[in-house]
Design a protein around this motif. Sequence first.
Motif, PDB file in Angstrom:
ATOM      1  N   ASP A   2       0.848  -1.182   0.000  1.00 47.40           N
ATOM      2  CA  ASP A   2       0.000   0.000   0.000  1.00 47.40           C
ATOM      3  C   ASP A   2       0.895   1.248   0.000  1.00 47.40           C
ATOM      4  N   VAL A   3       0.412   2.353  -0.571  1.00 47.23           N
ATOM      5  CA  VAL A   3       1.252   3.570  -0.568  1.00 47.23           C
ATOM      6  C   VAL A   3       1.615   4.015   0.843  1.00 47.23           C
ATOM      7  N   PHE A  26       5.379  13.550   2.743  1.00 48.61           N
ATOM      8  CA  PHE A  26       3.937  13.282   2.856  1.00 48.61           C
ATOM      9  C   PHE A  26       3.210  14.597   3.043  1.00 48.61           C
ATOM     10  N   VAL A  27       2.232  14.869   2.180  1.00 52.76           N
ATOM     11  CA  VAL A  27       1.387  16.044   2.379  1.00 52.76           C
ATOM     12  C   VAL A  27      -0.059  15.608   2.261  1.00 52.76           C
ATOM     13  N   GLN A  33      -7.079  13.418  -0.124  1.00 49.74           N
ATOM     14  CA  GLN A  33      -6.193  12.287  -0.306  1.00 49.74           C
ATOM     15  C   GLN A  33      -4.797  12.694   0.138  1.00 49.74           C
ATOM     16  N   GLY A  34      -4.081  11.769   0.788  1.00 47.95           N
ATOM     17  CA  GLY A  34      -2.684  12.035   1.079  1.00 47.95           C
ATOM     18  C   GLY A  34      -1.876  11.923  -0.198  1.00 47.95           C
ATOM     19  N   LEU A  35      -0.859  12.779  -0.333  1.00 45.55           N
ATOM     20  CA  LEU A  35       0.039  12.699  -1.481  1.00 45.55           C
ATOM     21  C   LEU A  35       1.419  12.303  -0.975  1.00 45.55           C
ATOM     22  N   TYR A  36       1.972  11.272  -1.587  1.00 50.44           N
ATOM     23  CA  TYR A  36       3.296  10.789  -1.213  1.00 50.44           C
ATOM     24  C   TYR A  36       4.235  11.203  -2.335  1.00 50.44           C
ATOM     25  N   ARG A  51       8.086  11.063  -8.545  1.00 51.45           N
ATOM     26  CA  ARG A  51       6.779  10.418  -8.710  1.00 51.45           C
ATOM     27  C   ARG A  51       5.932  10.739  -7.486  1.00 51.45           C
ATOM     28  N   THR A  52       4.641  11.006  -7.707  1.00 46.20           N
ATOM     29  CA  THR A  52       3.722  11.238  -6.597  1.00 46.20           C
ATOM     30  C   THR A  52       2.653  10.162  -6.619  1.00 46.20           C
ATOM     31  N   TRP A  53       2.442   9.536  -5.478  1.00 44.76           N
ATOM     32  CA  TRP A  53       1.347   8.577  -5.361  1.00 44.76           C
ATOM     33  C   TRP A  53       0.282   9.161  -4.446  1.00 44.76           C
ATOM     34  N   ARG A  54      -0.946   8.718  -4.631  1.00 46.68           N
ATOM     35  CA  ARG A  54      -2.079   9.172  -3.819  1.00 46.68           C
ATOM     36  C   ARG A  54      -2.515   8.055  -2.898  1.00 46.68           C
TER      37      ARG A  54
END
Lengths: 186, 339
Positions: A2-3, A26-27, A33-36, A51-54
């Motif tokens: 999981d992210v 982490f924001v 949604q959290g953005l990684y 790269r940004t994951w949600r």
Amino acid sequence: MDVSDLRKNAKLEIDGQPYVVVDFQFVKPGKGQGLYKCKIKNMITGAVLDRTWRSGERLEAANVESRKMQYLYSTGESFTFMDSETFEQVELAADIVGSDANFLLDNLDCDILFYNERPVGLSMSSHVVMEIVEAEPGVKGDTATGVTKQAKVSTGYEIQVPLFIKVGERVKIDTRTGAYVERVNN
Amino acid sequence: MTSDRSGDGLPWGERVALWDAALDSVRRYLRAEGMREVSTPVRVAGVAVEPFIEPLTAPPGYLATSPEMVMKRLLCRGSGSIFQVSHVFRASEVGAHHSEEFHLIEWYRLGAPLAVARGDVESLVDAAFAAAGRAPVGSWSTFGVLELIERTLGCGLRGDEGAEELALESARRGLPLRVAGLDDPSPEVRRLAAWTAFISEWSDAHLDPWLERRGGGVHVCDFPPALAALSEIREVDGRASAARFESFVDGVELANGYQELRDPAEQAARFAAVAGLRRAHGAPVLPVDEGFLADLRGFGLPACAGVALGLDRLLMLAVGATRLEQVSTALSVAGRLDA
């Protein structure tokens, strides 16, 4: 994975390539949604991408391990390493070894990276000690700092060293930059 | 895993003095405004379900992600206006401005309009700044969400777009939505998914940089109805709008305020939409807080405005720090620290 399992040094597989997370932020705006936000490095090519994951997205963990091995010899096109416990030998192509070849002394300990059991990369210590085999003679009395001369080490790699360094002396070299660091006294 | 997180922040003695002064001034202000302090359980049977907030489990229940459910049940049972400084927990939220455990100042004012609650935020920020020796924020500005969307994107949204239209409009503005649930059979779930993803992408790409450049104190209010969460929906300028606000200081989100939703049927429908979105993106199923819904039906929630304000972030700003651990008094913390 999981992210939410993302963190520095996590190893991921993206489009069949292994990546390591080198930076991680982490924001999370409000109740969204959290953005990684990650910087990831391709473990084979060394290329770094953003790269940004949600939150809610899923990732593939990369099957990567590193094993201590000794450098044996090179044919010019490939380099052979051996596990000193199992005596298993593996080959890395010259383009994967790249400029690290300049510092591969016989029997040097290295970390060999395996991705899905296949050797894909080499990681060597940040500094190595090597012997000077050729150098122009120093000019007596010239002690100005910052003045260097050309020298060659036992692998054939050419390096700039201070004027006082003589043939037969050993020097410490930074493998990341390829630069001279200091003279090593016996 | 436990680890020392002294970081590079305030010396320990100054941290203790800062928390002592700030807690004292926060309590003084809220009591002087006629609110009673309560202390509700940290371990709870059910949490306020949110699409993207995960509770830490504490069998047979959870650690509270916010004291909202329990405090509203006290309001239903006649507590009058109340406040609390509570420890809350949110799994896997680790970063410069996030910690799995943090402090919320949460207060509910009976019969108050949202403007009064926004005034409380301003007063509490100034009280904490004074406790740290920082000058007050000064003047605050208030903007509607749709107004800021138009200002930052160059063209506006109506606020009532359905999932498909919003996903298209958002992608056209360079913000493709990446969220599960856009193809859910329920239109409520699709709408919630699209608006939640849109506001996240827009905040990160446009709102946050705009707030950081602007600095100072800003309230963002009048949210699209799909993002009402637990707030009432009202008509503003002829269109439906969620009566809630978020408050920012120097670009950092500090507080979230609602004109609290009182209708139990509407409340149950919103919980169902959140549960649907959670299901769509594979989040764990969380129990519905039936006791809370029963109190809304049985006793009724009195009309009130409620706000939650992050105390750790407020103190971080008060001393000019940039990371929560620079002001935290947690000498060691269980959980992830590797952001």
